[in-house]
Design an enzyme around this catalytic site. Sequence first.
Site, PDB file in Angstrom:
ATOM      1  N   HIS A 399       0.819  -1.227   0.000  1.00  0.00           N
ATOM      2  CA  HIS A 399       0.000   0.000   0.000  1.00  0.00           C
ATOM      3  C   HIS A 399       0.851   1.275   0.000  1.00  0.00           C
ATOM      4  O   HIS A 399       0.297   2.371  -0.122  1.00  0.00           O
ATOM      5  CB  HIS A 399      -0.927   0.025   1.218  1.00  0.00           C
ATOM      6  N   ASP A 433      -3.006 -10.264  -2.692  1.00  0.00           N
ATOM      7  CA  ASP A 433      -3.573  -9.875  -1.407  1.00  0.00           C
ATOM      8  C   ASP A 433      -5.061  -9.568  -1.610  1.00  0.00           C
ATOM      9  O   ASP A 433      -5.495  -9.238  -2.722  1.00  0.00           O
ATOM     10  CB  ASP A 433      -2.831  -8.633  -0.901  1.00  0.00           C
ATOM     11  N   HIS A 435      -6.520  -7.019  -0.678  1.00  0.00           N
ATOM     12  CA  HIS A 435      -6.653  -5.582  -0.911  1.00  0.00           C
ATOM     13  C   HIS A 435      -5.811  -5.139  -2.095  1.00  0.00           C
ATOM     14  O   HIS A 435      -4.750  -5.718  -2.364  1.00  0.00           O
ATOM     15  CB  HIS A 435      -6.226  -4.807   0.338  1.00  0.00           C
TER      16      HIS A 435
END
Length: 584
Positions: A399, A433, A435
């Site tokens: 991220h 993942d 996300h």
Amino acid sequence: MFRIRRVQDATWPGDARIINQVQDILREQFPLLSAEDLAKLPEQLSNPLKFRFRTILFAAEGSDNRLKGFALLMHAPDLHFGYLDFISAAKLQTGAGVGGALYARVREEAKALGLTGIYFECLPDDPALCPDASILKQNKGRLRFYERFGAKPIAGTAYETPFKPGDSCPPYLVFDPLDRGDKPLRRKDAQKAARAILERKYAGRCPPGYVDMVVESFQDDPVLLREPRYEAQNGRSQDHVGVRILHQDKRIALVVNDRHDIHHVHERGYVEAPVRIKSILKELEPLGLFQRVDVRHFGEEHILAVHDRKLVEYLKRASALLKPGESVYPYVFPIRNAAKPPRELPVRAGYFCIDTFTPINHNAYLAARRAVDCALTATLCLREGYRAAYALVRPPGHHAERRVFGGFCYFNSAAAAAHNLSSLGKVAVLDIDYHHGNGTQDIFYHRDDVLTVSLHGHPRHTYPYFSGYEEEKGEGPGIGCNMNIALPEGLNGESYREELARAVRRIKKFAPRTLIIALGLDPAKDDPTGSWTFTAKDFERNGRMLGELRLPTLVVQEGGYRIRSLGNNAKHFFLGLAAGLFGR
């Protein structure tokens, strides 16, 4: 101790180094080889159609990365046999168990390929064919060595006929049935193999009619092998007993962030906890699949290659100012004016963060930097010959964008590794993942040498919410080099693999030299941050699909927070990856 690995690519750094050393041994141990024969080895590895054999090279290396010996197996997939072209220890390495270990590895590969057997040439132990006593003694030693494995000369043929009348020491054709003594060698199979060896290996050297004469001399059916003359040892050589051997091409390099636990946020509900690493290691270490590698330190320039200096300097300074155990969460976000940040560093956190739940603490910078060191150490493992490496790190990184951090992530370890490996050719980063890998997308959005593919929960309902839509395909030179596969909130493993197959097809089309997998284990059933229902078997099947790409593969750990199933899911993912990549 030495390690054995398969050499795959003449242009890969670690492999190119080994090939040069193989050529040195050939030059030293086989002085009659022509310069042309020495020079063709790299092309043999890359162009099987030209040589009509698929070349398989195994290298035995010591801890100093010096070559101790090698074996060169020529695979004839059209005829289902192997031909051992060369096997040799380096100077001063004979008798050290290298030859036995290499030949055992060749036999293991031949069995995995389903070959009917291995053929090779060996100089004779008959004084009538080889009158030189010193050479005869060496020949007897070699045939004794191979006989221990069950390999014996083929009897009753004219294969020993020299190309030129009067030449001495013509070789036997030896056959190793690979412990398939119950399946005799059929005449037609042996004839096809003999013809292929003579025509492919000795093209242009055999006198007219020679090949037909030799092939027609095979009269027995089944073909007879010479009776043993030396002491057999149940079909297995004991030459390498007591020598520690690592089959590197069948192992995954494991690089663990040894400082991950210094970044421990004790607030209730903070799921990115040190126990994650312990849970994974508990399941992986008994497998015998991994080789631990110590973390190496890399300069900050590797982080600055993928992150803005302002972000790096801020994290370094803000972390250093905080007391141990103290955390600062972003709470002021500069939507209107990012040009004039406040003087106080804790207040300035929102200028560099995308959420309110990723704190800065005293060790955040140090732990994140060590995670990058782990990923870069893993890239070195790939460069030096491992086919797969696993950077088991926390904090995660996918991220973290070029200018901002968030989602428990500070520096993007996978991105730093991808940039590093891009110097060798195109790289594909596959994020699995739960996300979206917004950070990796952001960093490479304008580049065409790194393909970024992410399968994730749809941003309508899944963090980070503001990115991960399928229309985000890259910009400028990077148009078409970003692929998002946004998936529904409820999803099982079978439906997921239909979409994973799309990602695999895109990666194949991109034709990268290396693959980086951002491994999230949060698609697991009952993970507190996800909504999918993957079982351990789903992770194993996913891993196998990715292993079957047969690319040098670096796995970087990202999310996954259900501690009860975390280690088991990781174990099954890597079992699948190894099955696909190594043919287990």
